[in-house]
Each structure stands twice: as C-alpha cells, then as structure tokens.
Design a protein around this motif. Structure first.
Motif, PDB file in Angstrom:
ATOM      1  N   LYS A  64       0.840  -1.217   0.000  1.00 23.44           N
ATOM      2  CA  LYS A  64       0.000   0.000   0.000  1.00 23.44           C
ATOM      3  C   LYS A  64       0.866   1.255   0.000  1.00 23.44           C
ATOM      4  O   LYS A  64       0.578   2.220  -0.704  1.00 23.44           O
ATOM      5  N   ILE A  65       1.935   1.231   0.766  1.00 30.77           N
ATOM      6  CA  ILE A  65       2.818   2.415   0.813  1.00 30.77           C
ATOM      7  C   ILE A  65       3.533   2.585  -0.527  1.00 30.77           C
ATOM      8  O   ILE A  65       3.586   3.683  -1.090  1.00 30.77           O
ATOM      9  N   LEU A  66       4.031   1.461  -1.060  1.00 32.50           N
ATOM     10  CA  LEU A  66       4.731   1.534  -2.352  1.00 32.50           C
ATOM     11  C   LEU A  66       3.830   2.104  -3.450  1.00 32.50           C
ATOM     12  O   LEU A  66       4.284   2.868  -4.307  1.00 32.50           O
ATOM     13  N   ALA A  67       2.560   1.708  -3.398  1.00 29.25           N
ATOM     14  CA  ALA A  67       1.617   2.108  -4.450  1.00 29.25           C
ATOM     15  C   ALA A  67       1.396   3.620  -4.495  1.00 29.25           C
ATOM     16  O   ALA A  67       0.864   4.148  -5.466  1.00 29.25           O
ATOM     17  N   LYS A  68       1.837   4.320  -3.449  1.00 26.26           N
ATOM     18  CA  LYS A  68       1.743   5.792  -3.490  1.00 26.26           C
ATOM     19  C   LYS A  68       2.851   6.378  -4.370  1.00 26.26           C
ATOM     20  O   LYS A  68       2.810   7.526  -4.750  1.00 26.26           O
ATOM     21  N   PHE A  69       3.870   5.551  -4.639  1.00 31.41           N
ATOM     22  CA  PHE A  69       5.039   6.068  -5.366  1.00 31.41           C
ATOM     23  C   PHE A  69       5.253   5.438  -6.739  1.00 31.41           C
ATOM     24  O   PHE A  69       5.891   6.037  -7.591  1.00 31.41           O
ATOM     25  N   VAL A  70       4.787   4.199  -6.910  1.00 28.50           N
ATOM     26  CA  VAL A  70       4.987   3.507  -8.194  1.00 28.50           C
ATOM     27  C   VAL A  70       3.642   2.952  -8.655  1.00 28.50           C
ATOM     28  O   VAL A  70       2.723   2.803  -7.840  1.00 28.50           O
ATOM     29  N   PRO A  71       3.500   2.613  -9.955  1.00 31.02           N
ATOM     30  CA  PRO A  71       2.236   2.032 -10.423  1.00 31.02           C
ATOM     31  C   PRO A  71       1.863   0.798  -9.595  1.00 31.02           C
ATOM     32  O   PRO A  71       2.749   0.073  -9.133  1.00 31.02           O
ATOM     33  N   SER A  72       0.564   0.571  -9.438  1.00 33.70           N
ATOM     34  CA  SER A  72       0.122  -0.493  -8.527  1.00 33.70           C
ATOM     35  C   SER A  72       0.649  -1.870  -8.955  1.00 33.70           C
ATOM     36  O   SER A  72       0.963  -2.711  -8.117  1.00 33.70           O
TER      37      SER A  72
END
Ligand SMILES: NC(=O)c1ccc[n+]([C@@H]2O[C@H](COP(=O)([O-])OP(=O)(O)OC[C@H]3O[C@@H](n4cnc5c(N)ncnc54)[C@H](OP(=O)(O)O)[C@@H]3O)[C@@H](O)[C@H]2O)c1
Length: 288
Positions: A229-237
């Motif tokens: 969830k945190i990563l998805a704020k920075f890279v495509p899901s």
C-alpha cells in the motif's frame, strides 16, 4: 554483429559501454524503442535501430544481419511474455544464431510472481532452436539504494523481507556478465544463476547507510500488504504488487544465492554493498 535491445535503459547502456571496450562500435547495434534517446550512442559509432517489442515488424528489421542478440527483459510488467516472444520470433526469422536473455535468479524454482513471465520466455527461447544463454540476474543494489534519500528523510527503510538475505549486485556487474557471454565463445545453451558474492539483509543495508552517514537509519519490517500500500503511493500499482511480493519471498531466501557464478563470469568479486551505498550517497535519486 551484436544487437542489444532495451539499449537506452539503465542496464542496456552499461552493456553498450562494456561492448565498446571489446568490439568495434560498427559491430554493435542498439535496438531501442525511442531512437531520440540514443543520440549519444550514435555519436559513439553504435548503429541505432528502432525496435519496439510491441511492433514485430520493427523487430525483424532491427535484427537483420546480426549474429548475436541480448534480449533485455521488458519493464512492462504483465506483458513480458508476449513482448519477448515477439523478439524471439523475429530473431529466428532474422537468422540469429545466439540469444542471451536477462532472466530472474532461479527462475525455474522461484516463488516470485515475476518469475512466471521470465520462465515462459526462457522456455520459448529454449524451444526456438537458437543457441541461448539464460542470464538469471539477481536483485540490483540500485533497487534498494534508490530508496536511501527517503529512508534518510524518514529515519528508516521500510520493506517486507525480514531477515532474508539478498545476493544483490550492481547493474554494472550484471552488464559485465552479459558482455562476457556476448563476446566470448563457449556460452551456447547455458544457464547462469547470477548474484552478488556478499549477501546481506535489509537491516545490514540500513546499518551500512547509518555507518557512512554517521546517523542512525533503521530498517522497519512491514507486513507485505502494508508495504504494498505504501509503495503504491510512489509507483504504479502493478509494480508495487510485484515488488512487495518479491520482498515477502526474499524473507524466505528467494533472492539469495551462493553459487558465485557472477564473479566467475566477470573474473572479479562483485561490487561491495559498502561501495554501492557510497555511490548512492554521492548521487541520491529518490524513487520510493
Ligand atoms: N534484477 C533486478 O533487480 C531488476 C530490477 C528491475 C528490473 N529488472 C528487469 O531488468 C530489465 C533491465 O533493467 P533496467 O534497470 O535497465 O530497466 P530500465 O532502465 O527500465 O530499462 C528497460 C528498457 O526496456 C525498454 N523497453 C520497455 N518497453 C519496451 C518496448 N515495448 N520495446 C522496446 N523496448 C522497451 C525501455 O525502453 P525506453 O528506454 O524507451 O524506456 C528501456 O530501455 C528491466 O526491464 C526488467 O525486466 C530487473
């Protein structure tokens, strides 16, 4: 003639640099999706040809007259298989004798979701009848060192790999291995499990960064879903999903390796974590 696809990418550029030290520039073809990004390569005497994995006609034209091909895997997650098959088909039609492919460490047994597409490509290439070399690359240091600036900002790296060890190496190490395989004989129908000589955990990476900075940067382990969830704020899901999956599997050792095949191929020890961290601290680039 040696053709390198994805030649304007990070790994591709390092491969071209390495090839230029070993073969005349006129014998190297940079097959690229975006020729405008390759002016510098053309200026160095490399032939630049347009080749889009999604446009089979462009692939066949780009591969004409070549003896060897390095197929650098696409970065279009979820579409690797169809794109890579198009390149392999074009290589066969163009009469290429040898294809090296940048796969994933232990692709045939790896639990990583991304392994499925790599393994499908490997199988297709092996069935093509062309001589092949499977360069099963482990993790890049750069995947993790790119997060150093944000880790410094937050006082901690985050991840989901617990105490799992990464046999990571620098992109430059993997590029050098590809150059060796492309420029020497004896690599037909080979499979290389490529990883760094000095596996480490994420906590050890954080400790190295702390040591070099003179300031504590911790490692905070998260459940896979929370990390995704945190990563998805920075890279495509789609990327967040495969990265979090890789982290969770790394916890159980999926990105570890102790074969030292990479250092044997390049004839030297792989890059030290300390050197990769020092490099990243010189030129920090934040991604996530
Ligand atoms: N082992 C690891 O830790 C790790 C980590 C990340 C990725 N990888 C894999 O390793 C590959 C190389 O790594 P990298 O760092 O060099 O990645 P990168 O910098 O993202 O380069 C990927 C290259 O693929 C090209 N590409 C994408 N779609 C294409 C298409 N439809 N037709 C032709 N070319 C296309 C890109 O072209 P443009 O220059 O035009 O964008 C780029 O040159 C990645 O693509 C990925 O499969 C491995």
């Amino acid at each position: 003639m040696i053709v390198v696809t994805g030649a304007t990418g990070h790994l591709g550029r390092l491969v071209i640099d390495g090839l230029l030290k070993k073969v005349p520039a006129s014998e190297i073809v940079a097959a690229v999706r975006t020729p405008e990004k390759a002016h510098d390569l053309a200026e160095r005497g490399v032939q630049v040809r347009m080749a889009d994995y999604k446009q089979p006609k462009s692939l066949e034209a780009a591969l004409q007259g070549a003896a060897k091909l390095l197929l650098i895997s696409s970065n279009d997650i979820g579409h690797y298989e169809v794109q890579h098959k198009a390149v392999i088909d074009a290589a066969k039609r163009a009469g290429i004798g040898f294809v090296a492919y940048t796969s994933l460490l232990h692709a045939d047994t790896s639990p990583l979701k991304i392994a499925v597409e790599h393994l499908a490509t490997e199988r297709y290439l092996r069935a093509s009848g062309m001589a092949f070399s499977l360069l099963r690359n482990g993790w890049y240091f750069e995947n993790q060192t790119a997060a150093i600036p944000i880790a410094i900002e937050n006082g901690a790296f985050i991840g989901a790999s617990g105490d799992g060890r990464y046999a990571a190496a620098a992109r430059a190490d993997y590029a050098e291995a590809a150059v060796s395989v492309l420029t020497a004989e004896g690599h037909d129908n080979t499979i290389y499990e490529l990883g760094g000589d000095f596996p480490y955990t994420r906590s050890e990476l954080a400790a190295e960064v702390s040591k070099q900075l003179g300031k504590k940067v911790a490692y905070r382990n998260l459940p896979e879903e929370e990390y995704e969830k945190i990563l998805a704020k920075f890279v495509p899901s789609v990327a967040a999903h495969v990265i979090a999956d890789a982290e969770a599997n790394a916890a159980a050792g999926a990105l570890d390796d102790n074969s030292h095949t990479l250092s044997r191929l390049i004839g030297r020890k792989t890059t030290l974590l300390a050197d990769a961290v020092a490099d990243a601290l010189k030129t920090p680039v934040a991604t996530h």
